[in-house]
Write a protein that holds these residues in place. Structure first.
Motif, PDB file in Angstrom:
ATOM      1  N   MET A   1       0.816  -1.206   0.000  1.00  0.00           N
ATOM      2  CA  MET A   1       0.000   0.000   0.000  1.00  0.00           C
ATOM      3  C   MET A   1       0.854   1.262   0.000  1.00  0.00           C
ATOM      4  O   MET A   1       0.523   2.211  -0.666  1.00  0.00           O
ATOM      5  CB  MET A   1      -0.940   0.012   1.198  1.00  0.00           C
ATOM      6  CG  MET A   1      -2.111  -0.918   1.056  1.00  0.00           C
ATOM      7  SD  MET A   1      -3.360  -0.630   2.300  1.00  0.00           S
ATOM      8  CE  MET A   1      -2.595  -1.347   3.723  1.00  0.00           C
ATOM      9  N   GLY A   2       1.951   1.291   0.764  1.00  0.00           N
ATOM     10  CA  GLY A   2       2.763   2.487   0.884  1.00  0.00           C
ATOM     11  C   GLY A   2       3.579   2.822  -0.341  1.00  0.00           C
ATOM     12  O   GLY A   2       4.220   3.848  -0.381  1.00  0.00           O
ATOM     13  N   THR A   3       3.579   1.948  -1.342  1.00  0.00           N
ATOM     14  CA  THR A   3       4.370   2.220  -2.532  1.00  0.00           C
ATOM     15  C   THR A   3       3.579   3.001  -3.571  1.00  0.00           C
ATOM     16  O   THR A   3       4.027   3.140  -4.700  1.00  0.00           O
ATOM     17  CB  THR A   3       4.902   0.910  -3.152  1.00  0.00           C
ATOM     18  OG1 THR A   3       3.785   0.065  -3.450  1.00  0.00           O
ATOM     19  CG2 THR A   3       5.864   0.209  -2.214  1.00  0.00           C
ATOM     20  N   LYS A   4       2.416   3.498  -3.212  1.00  0.00           N
ATOM     21  CA  LYS A   4       1.642   4.311  -4.147  1.00  0.00           C
ATOM     22  C   LYS A   4       2.481   5.492  -4.596  1.00  0.00           C
ATOM     23  O   LYS A   4       3.090   6.188  -3.795  1.00  0.00           O
ATOM     24  CB  LYS A   4       0.357   4.806  -3.490  1.00  0.00           C
ATOM     25  CG  LYS A   4      -0.606   3.697  -3.164  1.00  0.00           C
ATOM     26  CD  LYS A   4      -1.829   4.242  -2.461  1.00  0.00           C
ATOM     27  CE  LYS A   4      -2.735   3.112  -2.034  1.00  0.00           C
ATOM     28  NZ  LYS A   4      -3.855   3.590  -1.229  1.00  0.00           N
ATOM     29  N   SER A  25       7.060   8.649  -4.006  1.00  0.00           N
ATOM     30  CA  SER A  25       5.978   7.811  -3.487  1.00  0.00           C
ATOM     31  C   SER A  25       5.605   8.193  -2.052  1.00  0.00           C
ATOM     32  O   SER A  25       6.341   8.906  -1.368  1.00  0.00           O
ATOM     33  CB  SER A  25       6.381   6.336  -3.519  1.00  0.00           C
ATOM     34  OG  SER A  25       7.363   6.064  -2.545  1.00  0.00           O
ATOM     35  N   ILE A  26       4.496   7.671  -1.633  1.00  0.00           N
ATOM     36  CA  ILE A  26       4.014   7.887  -0.272  1.00  0.00           C
ATOM     37  C   ILE A  26       5.019   7.334   0.741  1.00  0.00           C
ATOM     38  O   ILE A  26       5.344   7.991   1.727  1.00  0.00           O
ATOM     39  CB  ILE A  26       2.629   7.229  -0.099  1.00  0.00           C
ATOM     40  CG1 ILE A  26       1.597   7.977  -0.942  1.00  0.00           C
ATOM     41  CG2 ILE A  26       2.216   7.182   1.359  1.00  0.00           C
ATOM     42  CD1 ILE A  26       0.271   7.261  -1.073  1.00  0.00           C
ATOM     43  N   LEU A  27       5.540   6.158   0.471  1.00  0.00           N
ATOM     44  CA  LEU A  27       6.488   5.546   1.395  1.00  0.00           C
ATOM     45  C   LEU A  27       7.776   6.362   1.489  1.00  0.00           C
ATOM     46  O   LEU A  27       8.293   6.580   2.593  1.00  0.00           O
ATOM     47  CB  LEU A  27       6.800   4.113   0.965  1.00  0.00           C
ATOM     48  CG  LEU A  27       7.709   3.321   1.894  1.00  0.00           C
ATOM     49  CD1 LEU A  27       7.116   3.227   3.299  1.00  0.00           C
ATOM     50  CD2 LEU A  27       7.941   1.931   1.330  1.00  0.00           C
ATOM     51  N   ARG A  30       7.058   9.453   3.580  1.00  0.00           N
ATOM     52  CA  ARG A  30       6.948   9.103   5.003  1.00  0.00           C
ATOM     53  C   ARG A  30       8.330   8.866   5.606  1.00  0.00           C
ATOM     54  O   ARG A  30       8.631   9.325   6.712  1.00  0.00           O
ATOM     55  CB  ARG A  30       6.069   7.870   5.184  1.00  0.00           C
ATOM     56  CG  ARG A  30       5.860   7.497   6.636  1.00  0.00           C
ATOM     57  CD  ARG A  30       4.829   6.385   6.759  1.00  0.00           C
ATOM     58  NE  ARG A  30       4.768   5.938   8.123  1.00  0.00           N
ATOM     59  CZ  ARG A  30       5.411   4.855   8.593  1.00  0.00           C
ATOM     60  NH1 ARG A  30       6.158   4.122   7.800  1.00  0.00           N
ATOM     61  NH2 ARG A  30       5.281   4.504   9.853  1.00  0.00           N
ATOM     62  N   LEU A  53      -0.062  11.082   4.929  1.00  0.00           N
ATOM     63  CA  LEU A  53       0.645   9.963   4.305  1.00  0.00           C
ATOM     64  C   LEU A  53       0.168   8.628   4.868  1.00  0.00           C
ATOM     65  O   LEU A  53      -0.049   7.672   4.119  1.00  0.00           O
ATOM     66  CB  LEU A  53       2.154  10.130   4.487  1.00  0.00           C
ATOM     67  CG  LEU A  53       2.762  11.280   3.685  1.00  0.00           C
ATOM     68  CD1 LEU A  53       4.132  11.649   4.238  1.00  0.00           C
ATOM     69  CD2 LEU A  53       2.839  10.942   2.206  1.00  0.00           C
ATOM     70  N   LEU A  54      -0.025   8.572   6.179  1.00  0.00           N
ATOM     71  CA  LEU A  54      -0.549   7.340   6.784  1.00  0.00           C
ATOM     72  C   LEU A  54      -1.957   7.047   6.276  1.00  0.00           C
ATOM     73  O   LEU A  54      -2.292   5.895   5.986  1.00  0.00           O
ATOM     74  CB  LEU A  54      -0.547   7.448   8.308  1.00  0.00           C
ATOM     75  CG  LEU A  54       0.826   7.409   8.977  1.00  0.00           C
ATOM     76  CD1 LEU A  54       0.686   7.628  10.482  1.00  0.00           C
ATOM     77  CD2 LEU A  54       1.534   6.094   8.689  1.00  0.00           C
ATOM     78  N   MET A  57      -1.716   5.659   2.837  1.00  0.00           N
ATOM     79  CA  MET A  57      -1.266   4.266   2.886  1.00  0.00           C
ATOM     80  C   MET A  57      -2.419   3.337   3.235  1.00  0.00           C
ATOM     81  O   MET A  57      -2.503   2.218   2.730  1.00  0.00           O
ATOM     82  CB  MET A  57      -0.129   4.114   3.898  1.00  0.00           C
ATOM     83  CG  MET A  57       1.153   4.776   3.448  1.00  0.00           C
ATOM     84  SD  MET A  57       2.440   4.793   4.723  1.00  0.00           S
ATOM     85  CE  MET A  57       2.967   3.081   4.655  1.00  0.00           C
ATOM     86  N   PRO A  63      -3.279   9.755  -2.962  1.00  0.00           N
ATOM     87  CA  PRO A  63      -1.879  10.156  -3.115  1.00  0.00           C
ATOM     88  C   PRO A  63      -1.735  11.654  -3.420  1.00  0.00           C
ATOM     89  O   PRO A  63      -0.772  12.281  -2.985  1.00  0.00           O
ATOM     90  CB  PRO A  63      -1.377   9.299  -4.280  1.00  0.00           C
ATOM     91  CG  PRO A  63      -2.218   8.068  -4.215  1.00  0.00           C
ATOM     92  CD  PRO A  63      -3.574   8.577  -3.792  1.00  0.00           C
TER      93      PRO A  63
END
Length: 82
Positions: A1-4, A25-27, A30, A53-54, A57, A63
């Motif tokens: 999910m966090g790799t959006k 990316s979101i990750l 973060r 960001l959380l 995710m 995003p």
């Protein structure tokens, strides 16, 4: 999910002086916020970006929303590179 991925990367001055980093990316965003390289003088926009960001995710924010919050936090921390 966090790799959006973000629709457009965010360039920040991060790490070694004079170097920029593309956050894609979101990750990555973060991880930047949680890094000891993030300026300690950051404030409420950093906290909001972390929450956004959380949420992205988890799927309860987009995003685009998370990217906007991260850009605001980087601007607040004076590390946003144009």
């Amino acid at each position: 999910m966090g790799t959006k991925r973000f629709d457009k990367p965010v360039r920040i001055r991060f790490g070694k002086p004079g170097k920029t980093f593309l956050v894609t990316s979101i990750l990555e965003a973060r991880n930047c916020l949680r890094s000891d390289k993030w300026p300690a003088s950051s404030g409420p926009k950093q906290r909001f970006a972390h929450e956004s960001l959380l949420a992205a995710m988890a799927g309860s924010a987009t995003p685009v929303q998370a990217r906007c919050a991260f850009v605001d936090a980087a601007s607040e921390a004076r590390i946003l590179a144009m």
